[in-house]
Design a protein around this motif. Structure first.
Motif, mmCIF file in Angstrom:
data_model
loop_
_atom_site.group_PDB
_atom_site.id
_atom_site.type_symbol
_atom_site.label_atom_id
_atom_site.label_comp_id
_atom_site.label_asym_id
_atom_site.label_seq_id
_atom_site.Cartn_x
_atom_site.Cartn_y
_atom_site.Cartn_z
ATOM 1 N N ALA A 30 50.107 38.555 41.502
ATOM 2 C CA ALA A 30 49.642 39.114 42.606
ATOM 3 C C ALA A 30 48.153 38.517 43.107
ATOM 4 C CB ALA A 30 49.319 40.530 42.750
ATOM 5 N N HIS A 31 47.256 38.593 42.041
ATOM 6 C CA HIS A 31 45.923 37.903 42.167
ATOM 7 C C HIS A 31 45.437 37.513 40.996
ATOM 8 C CE1 HIS A 31 45.096 42.391 41.955
ATOM 9 N NE2 HIS A 31 43.869 42.053 41.108
ATOM 10 N N GLU A 90 49.590 37.787 51.254
ATOM 11 C CA GLU A 90 48.955 38.531 50.198
ATOM 12 C C GLU A 90 47.558 39.134 50.680
ATOM 13 O OE1 GLU A 90 49.094 41.039 46.704
ATOM 14 O OE2 GLU A 90 50.550 39.958 47.884
ATOM 15 N N HIS A 91 47.279 40.428 50.569
ATOM 16 C CA HIS A 91 46.076 40.911 51.044
ATOM 17 C C HIS A 91 44.982 40.151 50.294
ATOM 18 C CE1 HIS A 91 46.591 43.609 47.483
ATOM 19 N NE2 HIS A 91 47.759 43.971 48.373
ATOM 20 N N HIS A 92 44.983 39.774 48.907
ATOM 21 C CA HIS A 92 44.032 39.122 48.400
ATOM 22 C C HIS A 92 44.701 38.378 47.025
ATOM 23 C CE1 HIS A 92 43.629 42.664 45.909
ATOM 24 N NE2 HIS A 92 42.977 41.704 44.999
ATOM 25 N N ARG A 93 44.479 36.964 47.081
ATOM 26 C CA ARG A 93 45.093 36.206 46.053
ATOM 27 C C ARG A 93 43.927 35.977 45.043
ATOM 28 N NH1 ARG A 93 50.186 36.428 45.263
ATOM 29 N NH2 ARG A 93 51.582 36.029 46.879
ATOM 30 N N ALA A 140 41.620 28.765 52.009
ATOM 31 C CA ALA A 140 41.644 30.084 52.215
ATOM 32 C C ALA A 140 40.770 30.840 53.109
ATOM 33 C CB ALA A 140 41.448 30.502 50.685
ATOM 34 N N ASP A 141 41.299 32.032 53.314
ATOM 35 C CA ASP A 141 40.527 32.832 54.523
ATOM 36 C C ASP A 141 39.865 33.867 53.592
ATOM 37 O OD1 ASP A 141 41.587 31.799 56.842
ATOM 38 O OD2 ASP A 141 43.535 33.062 56.380
ATOM 39 N N LEU A 142 38.689 34.106 54.092
ATOM 40 C CA LEU A 142 37.701 35.437 53.592
ATOM 41 C C LEU A 142 38.174 36.745 53.915
ATOM 42 C CD1 LEU A 142 35.081 35.964 52.079
ATOM 43 C CD2 LEU A 142 33.908 35.939 54.287
ATOM 44 N N VAL A 143 38.618 37.449 53.156
ATOM 45 C CA VAL A 143 39.220 38.886 53.473
ATOM 46 C C VAL A 143 38.044 39.798 53.437
ATOM 47 C CG1 VAL A 143 40.658 40.639 52.650
ATOM 48 C CG2 VAL A 143 41.385 38.298 52.526
ATOM 49 N N PHE A 144 37.335 39.803 52.335
ATOM 50 C CA PHE A 144 36.271 40.739 52.170
ATOM 51 C C PHE A 144 35.079 40.399 51.386
ATOM 52 C CE2 PHE A 144 34.187 44.220 49.403
ATOM 53 C CZ PHE A 144 33.837 44.852 50.272
#
Length: 198
Positions: free
Chosen positions: A22-23, A61-64, A44-48
């Motif tokens: 998952a991560h 995936e919500h965060h890798r 990659a995109d910044l999620v948080f």
């Protein structure tokens, strides 16, 4: 008696395995440099992000990858226990080589390029000394890859053969097939020992 029985791992129960990784989470002395580097590597995109934690992802995936901000940590040294490297698989050798070209344009260069036999691999070192491997499977059939580990070629050379990434890119741009590009010995440099990979 099998090895599983002798170690007590054969319980008779059906194996229940994770369906994916998952991560991965890093503790960072310089979180910003780590986040910037990995975002470049994986586009990659910044999620948080807050004062403590950053999440990024390169797919659905919500965060890798996650990064803890821990500025008082000492630097990593080569004589520490821990993970040697993390490997990421690509669909084709073309994807690996295109990524190499893109990163070279950002002045991010590999520390090791080697055809291991089962994989063609490009290794990078992040700003805090962690290594990642960007790889492609050299065999279309997993059974052929498994069989390679029992071959005389692997017994004679279990590490593989280093290659010149720019030469491999030139062959790829000239139309070489995936099979040609992934053949052990293609664009070989004749040197097989990379830093920390003996």
């Amino acid at each position: 008696m099998t090895a599983l029985q002798s170690t007590g791992l054969d319980t008779g129960a059906q194996r229940i395995a994770p369906f994916k990784m998952a991560h991965l989470v890093y503790r960072c002395a310089d979180r910003q440099s780590m986040v910037d580097w990995y975002r470049k590597i994986f586009q990659a995109d910044l999620v948080f992000e807050d004062d403590i934690l950053t999440f990024i992802t390169y797919d659905d995936e919500h965060h890798r990858l996650a990064f803890f901000n821990m500025p008082d940590l000492p630097e990593k040294t080569d004589n520490m226990v821990g993970v040697h490297h993390i490997a990421y698989s690509y669909q084709s050798i073309g994807e690996v080589l295109a990524t190499y070209e893109r990163l070279k344009g950002l002045d991010i260069m590999p520390v090791w390029t080697i055809n291991h036999g089962p994989t063609t691999s490009v290794y990078y070192r992040d700003p805090e000394g962690n290594d990642i491997e960007l790889q492609v499977d050299n065999f279309a059939d997993a059974a052929d890859a498994a069989a390679f580990f029992h071959s005389k070629t692997f017994t004679a050379n279990p590490i593989g053969t280093e290659f010149d990434a720019d030469e491999l890119v030139a062959m790829w741009r000239a139309g070489a097939s995936d099979e040609q590009l992934c053949a052990l010995g293609t664009a070989a440099t004749g040197v097989n020992l990379g830093p920390q990979y003996r």
